[in-house]
Design a protein around this motif. Sequence first.
Motif, mmCIF file in Angstrom:
data_model
loop_
_atom_site.group_PDB
_atom_site.id
_atom_site.type_symbol
_atom_site.label_atom_id
_atom_site.label_comp_id
_atom_site.label_asym_id
_atom_site.label_seq_id
_atom_site.Cartn_x
_atom_site.Cartn_y
_atom_site.Cartn_z
ATOM 1 N N TYR A 18 0.890 -1.238 0.033
ATOM 2 C CA TYR A 18 -0.174 -0.080 -0.113
ATOM 3 C C TYR A 18 0.813 1.101 0.065
ATOM 4 O O TYR A 18 0.528 2.227 -0.482
ATOM 5 C CB TYR A 18 -1.085 -0.102 1.163
ATOM 6 C CG TYR A 18 -1.700 1.058 1.341
ATOM 7 C CD1 TYR A 18 -2.936 1.410 0.574
ATOM 8 C CD2 TYR A 18 -1.259 2.193 2.293
ATOM 9 C CE1 TYR A 18 -3.631 2.607 0.801
ATOM 10 C CE2 TYR A 18 -2.059 3.450 2.348
ATOM 11 C CZ TYR A 18 -3.314 3.698 1.374
ATOM 12 O OH TYR A 18 -4.060 4.721 1.688
ATOM 13 N N ILE A 19 1.882 1.213 0.817
ATOM 14 C CA ILE A 19 2.840 2.379 0.870
ATOM 15 C C ILE A 19 3.558 2.691 -0.492
ATOM 16 O O ILE A 19 3.634 3.406 -0.986
ATOM 17 C CB ILE A 19 3.743 2.262 1.953
ATOM 18 C CG1 ILE A 19 3.281 2.186 3.518
ATOM 19 C CG2 ILE A 19 4.796 3.381 1.893
ATOM 20 C CD1 ILE A 19 3.994 1.707 4.568
ATOM 21 N N GLN A 20 3.900 1.549 -1.173
ATOM 22 C CA GLN A 20 4.669 1.450 -2.371
ATOM 23 C C GLN A 20 3.708 2.377 -3.472
ATOM 24 O O GLN A 20 3.939 3.109 -4.091
ATOM 25 C CB GLN A 20 5.065 0.219 -2.621
ATOM 26 C CG GLN A 20 5.490 0.050 -4.194
ATOM 27 C CD GLN A 20 5.671 -1.481 -4.497
ATOM 28 O OE1 GLN A 20 5.784 -2.418 -3.678
ATOM 29 N NE2 GLN A 20 5.392 -1.635 -5.805
ATOM 30 N N LYS A 21 2.351 1.679 -3.219
ATOM 31 C CA LYS A 21 1.464 2.279 -4.388
ATOM 32 C C LYS A 21 1.402 3.868 -4.050
ATOM 33 O O LYS A 21 1.238 4.376 -5.050
ATOM 34 C CB LYS A 21 0.281 1.322 -4.158
ATOM 35 C CG LYS A 21 -0.788 1.963 -5.340
ATOM 36 C CD LYS A 21 -2.194 0.901 -5.336
ATOM 37 C CE LYS A 21 -3.109 1.200 -5.944
ATOM 38 N NZ LYS A 21 -4.282 0.382 -5.878
ATOM 39 N N GLU A 22 0.862 3.943 -2.949
ATOM 40 C CA GLU A 22 0.750 5.497 -2.508
ATOM 41 C C GLU A 22 1.883 6.540 -2.737
ATOM 42 O O GLU A 22 1.533 7.621 -3.279
ATOM 43 C CB GLU A 22 0.140 5.610 -1.006
ATOM 44 C CG GLU A 22 -1.047 5.243 -0.746
ATOM 45 C CD GLU A 22 -2.198 5.909 -1.277
ATOM 46 O OE1 GLU A 22 -2.176 6.954 -1.314
ATOM 47 O OE2 GLU A 22 -3.159 5.292 -2.131
ATOM 48 N N PRO A 40 14.521 9.345 0.117
ATOM 49 C CA PRO A 40 13.682 10.189 -0.650
ATOM 50 C C PRO A 40 13.948 11.479 -0.783
ATOM 51 O O PRO A 40 14.948 12.032 0.112
ATOM 52 C CB PRO A 40 12.454 10.005 0.311
ATOM 53 C CG PRO A 40 12.990 8.922 1.460
ATOM 54 C CD PRO A 40 14.386 9.172 1.321
ATOM 55 N N SER A 41 13.373 12.055 -1.971
ATOM 56 C CA SER A 41 13.415 13.503 -2.164
ATOM 57 C C SER A 41 12.601 14.255 -1.234
ATOM 58 O O SER A 41 11.895 13.703 -0.355
ATOM 59 C CB SER A 41 12.746 13.797 -3.582
ATOM 60 O OG SER A 41 11.538 13.601 -3.483
ATOM 61 N N ALA A 42 12.939 15.556 -1.172
ATOM 62 C CA ALA A 42 12.367 16.465 -0.175
ATOM 63 C C ALA A 42 10.806 16.109 -0.219
ATOM 64 O O ALA A 42 10.171 16.033 0.991
ATOM 65 C CB ALA A 42 12.835 17.687 -0.140
ATOM 66 N N ASP A 43 9.938 16.188 -1.201
ATOM 67 C CA ASP A 43 8.708 16.062 -1.490
ATOM 68 C C ASP A 43 8.439 14.719 -1.031
ATOM 69 O O ASP A 43 7.189 14.491 -0.388
ATOM 70 C CB ASP A 43 8.575 16.205 -3.084
ATOM 71 C CG ASP A 43 8.298 17.470 -3.481
ATOM 72 O OD1 ASP A 43 8.468 18.442 -2.795
ATOM 73 O OD2 ASP A 43 8.434 17.734 -4.832
ATOM 74 N N GLN A 44 9.183 13.628 -1.402
ATOM 75 C CA GLN A 44 8.721 12.157 -0.996
ATOM 76 C C GLN A 44 8.630 12.062 0.365
ATOM 77 O O GLN A 44 7.883 11.357 1.094
ATOM 78 C CB GLN A 44 9.519 11.174 -1.516
ATOM 79 C CG GLN A 44 9.249 11.038 -3.081
ATOM 80 C CD GLN A 44 10.282 10.242 -3.890
ATOM 81 O OE1 GLN A 44 11.706 10.174 -3.630
ATOM 82 N NE2 GLN A 44 9.939 9.457 -4.764
ATOM 83 N N LEU A 45 9.800 12.661 1.275
ATOM 84 C CA LEU A 45 9.753 12.636 2.597
ATOM 85 C C LEU A 45 8.521 13.213 3.228
ATOM 86 O O LEU A 45 8.081 12.758 4.247
ATOM 87 C CB LEU A 45 11.167 13.602 3.223
ATOM 88 C CG LEU A 45 12.377 13.056 3.030
ATOM 89 C CD1 LEU A 45 13.351 14.068 3.406
ATOM 90 C CD2 LEU A 45 12.584 11.690 4.051
#
Length: 64
Positions: A18-22, A40-45
């Motif tokens: 689920y986390i991977q998909k989101e 992770p990038s800043a946005d991904q963080l």
Amino acid sequence: MKSNIGKLIKDSKFKRDYIQKEMGVSRNTISNWSQGKTNPSADQLFKLARLLEVKVDDLYEEED
């Protein structure tokens, strides 16, 4: 810096799939983040912190 992402994902109410998909990333990417191999990038963080219901600061800790 030490990654806490793996522990936070493990303790999360969500499954890795689920986390991977989101997050829109591969299983390998989640694994690399969890092991501290990549970051992770800043946005991904921020997106990951929101998803895991933690603060961005909780995703990593400083090492001496």
